[in-house]
Design a protein around this motif. Structure first.
Motif, PDB file in Angstrom:
ATOM      1  N   HIS A 231      48.615  50.829  -6.731  1.00 32.89           N
ATOM      2  CA  HIS A 231      48.576  50.825  -7.909  1.00 32.89           C
ATOM      3  C   HIS A 231      47.262  49.718  -8.382  1.00 32.89           C
ATOM      4  O   HIS A 231      46.403  50.229  -9.376  1.00 32.89           O
ATOM      5  CB  HIS A 231      49.691  50.752  -9.173  1.00 32.89           C
ATOM      6  CG  HIS A 231      49.419  51.066 -10.563  1.00 32.89           C
ATOM      7  ND1 HIS A 231      49.118  52.066 -11.053  1.00 32.89           N
ATOM      8  CD2 HIS A 231      49.466  49.839 -11.336  1.00 32.89           C
ATOM      9  CE1 HIS A 231      49.167  51.771 -12.446  1.00 32.89           C
ATOM     10  NE2 HIS A 231      49.139  50.396 -12.706  1.00 32.89           N
TER      11      HIS A 231
ATOM     12  N   ASP B 293      53.079  41.931 -25.251  1.00 31.08           N
ATOM     13  CA  ASP B 293      54.458  42.866 -25.566  1.00 31.08           C
ATOM     14  C   ASP B 293      55.513  42.083 -26.240  1.00 31.08           C
ATOM     15  O   ASP B 293      56.088  42.317 -27.232  1.00 31.08           O
ATOM     16  CB  ASP B 293      54.698  43.626 -24.463  1.00 31.08           C
ATOM     17  CG  ASP B 293      53.924  44.441 -23.941  1.00 31.08           C
ATOM     18  OD1 ASP B 293      53.160  45.132 -24.746  1.00 31.08           O
ATOM     19  OD2 ASP B 293      53.720  44.915 -22.651  1.00 31.08           O
TER      20      ASP B 293
ATOM     21  N   GLY C 149      45.203  47.142 -18.214  1.00 31.67           N
ATOM     22  CA  GLY C 149      45.416  47.413 -19.723  1.00 31.67           C
ATOM     23  C   GLY C 149      45.059  46.380 -20.619  1.00 31.67           C
ATOM     24  O   GLY C 149      44.336  46.640 -21.669  1.00 31.67           O
TER      25      GLY C 149
ATOM     26  N   GLY D 105      49.935  40.975 -20.177  1.00 32.56           N
ATOM     27  CA  GLY D 105      50.375  42.013 -21.049  1.00 32.56           C
ATOM     28  C   GLY D 105      51.465  41.871 -21.507  1.00 32.56           C
ATOM     29  O   GLY D 105      51.878  42.322 -22.500  1.00 32.56           O
TER      30      GLY D 105
ATOM     31  N   HIS E 220      43.517  50.089 -10.272  1.00 35.14           N
ATOM     32  CA  HIS E 220      42.956  49.000 -11.350  1.00 35.14           C
ATOM     33  C   HIS E 220      41.830  48.482 -10.787  1.00 35.14           C
ATOM     34  O   HIS E 220      40.745  48.497 -11.600  1.00 35.14           O
ATOM     35  CB  HIS E 220      43.938  48.023 -11.699  1.00 35.14           C
ATOM     36  CG  HIS E 220      45.222  48.592 -12.699  1.00 35.14           C
ATOM     37  ND1 HIS E 220      44.602  49.032 -13.853  1.00 35.14           N
ATOM     38  CD2 HIS E 220      46.448  48.634 -12.637  1.00 35.14           C
ATOM     39  CE1 HIS E 220      45.539  49.417 -14.540  1.00 35.14           C
ATOM     40  NE2 HIS E 220      46.645  49.129 -13.994  1.00 35.14           N
TER      41      HIS E 220
ATOM     42  N   GLY F 253      50.306  44.853 -17.672  1.00 30.24           N
ATOM     43  CA  GLY F 253      51.738  44.514 -18.153  1.00 30.24           C
ATOM     44  C   GLY F 253      52.629  43.827 -17.089  1.00 30.24           C
ATOM     45  O   GLY F 253      53.258  43.108 -17.375  1.00 30.24           O
TER      46      GLY F 253
ATOM     47  N   GLY G  45      49.875  45.207 -26.928  1.00 28.33           N
ATOM     48  CA  GLY G  45      48.619  44.712 -26.943  1.00 28.33           C
ATOM     49  C   GLY G  45      47.718  45.462 -28.036  1.00 28.33           C
ATOM     50  O   GLY G  45      47.187  44.751 -28.956  1.00 28.33           O
TER      51      GLY G  45
ATOM     52  N   THR H  81      43.674  51.044 -19.216  1.00 34.71           N
ATOM     53  CA  THR H  81      45.257  51.320 -19.323  1.00 34.71           C
ATOM     54  C   THR H  81      45.359  52.374 -18.187  1.00 34.71           C
ATOM     55  O   THR H  81      44.524  53.006 -17.767  1.00 34.71           O
ATOM     56  CB  THR H  81      45.905  51.790 -20.542  1.00 34.71           C
ATOM     57  OG1 THR H  81      45.043  52.720 -20.998  1.00 34.71           O
ATOM     58  CG2 THR H  81      45.691  50.445 -21.488  1.00 34.71           C
ATOM     59  N   ASP H  82      46.845  52.728 -17.709  1.00 37.58           N
ATOM     60  CA  ASP H  82      46.806  53.339 -16.482  1.00 37.58           C
ATOM     61  C   ASP H  82      46.582  54.854 -16.796  1.00 37.58           C
ATOM     62  O   ASP H  82      46.360  55.379 -17.620  1.00 37.58           O
ATOM     63  CB  ASP H  82      48.475  53.371 -16.389  1.00 37.58           C
ATOM     64  CG  ASP H  82      49.142  51.988 -15.724  1.00 37.58           C
ATOM     65  OD1 ASP H  82      48.371  51.205 -15.552  1.00 37.58           O
ATOM     66  OD2 ASP H  82      50.317  51.824 -15.929  1.00 37.58           O
TER      67      ASP H  82
ATOM     68  N   ASN I  73      41.169  44.876 -24.459  1.00 39.14           N
ATOM     69  CA  ASN I  73      41.351  43.744 -25.669  1.00 39.14           C
ATOM     70  C   ASN I  73      39.957  43.338 -26.021  1.00 39.14           C
ATOM     71  O   ASN I  73      39.208  42.791 -25.309  1.00 39.14           O
ATOM     72  CB  ASN I  73      42.104  42.567 -25.398  1.00 39.14           C
ATOM     73  CG  ASN I  73      42.293  41.736 -26.766  1.00 39.14           C
ATOM     74  OD1 ASN I  73      41.571  40.962 -27.063  1.00 39.14           O
ATOM     75  ND2 ASN I  73      43.302  42.298 -27.360  1.00 39.14           N
TER      76      ASN I  73
ATOM     77  N   GLN J 180      46.281  43.346 -31.303  1.00 40.97           N
ATOM     78  CA  GLN J 180      44.899  43.426 -31.498  1.00 40.97           C
ATOM     79  C   GLN J 180      44.445  44.099 -32.801  1.00 40.97           C
ATOM     80  O   GLN J 180      43.646  43.415 -33.773  1.00 40.97           O
ATOM     81  CB  GLN J 180      44.168  44.446 -30.741  1.00 40.97           C
ATOM     82  CG  GLN J 180      42.815  44.592 -30.905  1.00 40.97           C
ATOM     83  CD  GLN J 180      42.146  45.290 -29.727  1.00 40.97           C
ATOM     84  OE1 GLN J 180      41.870  44.906 -28.752  1.00 40.97           O
ATOM     85  NE2 GLN J 180      41.823  46.656 -29.911  1.00 40.97           N
TER      86      GLN J 180
END
Ligand code: KG4
Ligand code: ZN
Length: 355
Positions: free
Chosen positions: A111, A167, A279, A163, A115, A137, A180, A310-311, A283, A184
């Motif tokens: 994963h 949260d 993710g 992340g 990214h 995250g 997030g 993001t994913d 921002n 924001q």
């Protein structure tokens, strides 16, 4: 030019994409966030069930949109690690079943490598090596990328990921999940200089501080104390709780600390390009701060396109394509694992599945 179908189900987004030559032919994401929001975080069992429901439709949608037939695909890929085991299994089993059904090679993808590759969906990169700031995250890391698959981790968070800090602070501020985007939005009209919050330094056993590593748990505690104090003042008839200023001050300190340590690391290591993905890279304040500092320091910088921070499955497809071009494929028996350091991504392409 290989064409791949890629699937991503490691957490709370179900996603499918068709990519060809590092270009997205079609990409679709179904988020489950609203469903998890009432629990204040991701519930693994719910995530798995929603992936089962959403994935077939997403696959149908991207195959139709791309106009690519299964015969024309060169390979099928799915995220294999790290993530929630039940969630990962849905993508993996679906991907492997389709691969077997259509007689195509299968690739399990790391994963975080996805990214890292998300930046390739934006403006062309200058020649490497790069210093990548990966902020998601579950991870906050600086990784030196010397070439495809050649990674050295130079820094990490010792506790919460950036992340996760967003949260948790969102929850403290009563803003819900995921934090997030909510922080924001709340911060947009706030005064980011109003409250001074700690930058979370990591001390070393031999004395002094680690120059690059992060720590966000102290910041979260400082926000908690500030919120309690301000709420008490409000209850005693003082100023209404200054939500926007608290959110903006928090966002600013996170952006400052991420950008300061990353640019220092780049300078110390002689790296000329900084890349930001994950993710939290969505921002606005963080993107603006990185741009400003890199410009001032004459560093090159690239940030993953907003749609691929993001994913998503497009980034998984790009990572898989890179491995596929280098001759890799996974065993059709490859299952999934919740934890796997990025440096160990090559085990996903061993003839004997490691798990
Ligand atoms: O990369 P990602 O989609 O999933 C993981 O692999 O973890 O990152 C999700 C994280 C969440 O913590 C979410 O709050 C954060 O990214 N995030 C943001 C923004 N959009 C998403 N954080 C700050 N500002 C945003 N605009
Ligand atoms: Zn992610």
């Amino acid at each position: 030019m290989p064409t791949l179908l890629a699937l991503e189900t490691s957490c709370d987004e179900s996603a499918a994409a068709v990519v060809c030559n590092q270009t997205v032919l079609a990409s679709a994401v179904a988020t489950q966030m609203e469903e998890h929001a009432r629990w204040g975080g991701v519930v693994p069992e719910i995530a798995s069930r929603r992936h089962v429901e959403a994935l077939p439709h997403l696959i149908e949608q991207v195959m139709a949109q791309s106009g690519v037939s299964y015969q024309e695909l060169d390979a099928i890929a799915a995220t294999a690690a790290p993530g929630l085991v039940g969630a990962l299994l849905i993508g993996s089993v679906t991907g492997r079943s389709l691969a077997r059904l259509h007689g195509k090679p299968f690739l399990g993808v790391h994963h975080l490598e996805g990214h890292l590759c998300s930046v390739q969906l934006g403006d062309p990169l200058p020649p490497g090596p790069y210093l990548v700031l990966l902020v998601s995250g579950g991870h906050t890391e600086m990784i030196c990328v010397d070439g495809p698959g050649d990674y050295t981790r130079l820094a990490r968070s010792r506790d919460d990921a950036a992340g996760e800090a967003f949260d948790k602070v969102a929850r403290l501020l009563g803003l819900g999940y995921p934090g997030g985007p909510a922080v924001q939005a709340a911060a947009a009209s706030g005064d980011s200089k109003r409250f001074s919050l700690p930058k979370g330094r990591v001390s070393r056993p031999e004395g002094g501080f680690h120059p690059y590593d992060f720590s966000f748990s102290g910041l979260k505690t400082a926000v908690l104390r500030l919120v309690n104090q301000l709420r008490a003042e409000e209850a005693a008839g003082g100023e209404p709780f200054p939500l926007a200023d608290v959110a903006a001050s928090f966002e600013q300190v996170v952006a400052d600390v991420l950008v300061e340590r990353t640019t220092r690391c780049a300078r110390d290591q002689g790296l000329k390009t900084i890349v930001m993905v994950g993710g939290v890279a969505a921002n606005h304040r963080l993107r603006a701060r990185l741009e400003e500092r890199c410009q001032a320091l004459a560093l090159e910088w690239r940030v993953a396109p907003l749609a691929y921070c993001t994913d998503n499955a497009a980034m998984i497809g790009v990572a898989a394509e890179q491995r596929f071009r280098a001759g890799a494929q996974s065993s059709i028996e490859l299952a999934v694992t919740p934890r796997l350091p990025l440096e160990q991504a090559p085990v996903l392409y061993e003839p004997q599945a490691p798990f």
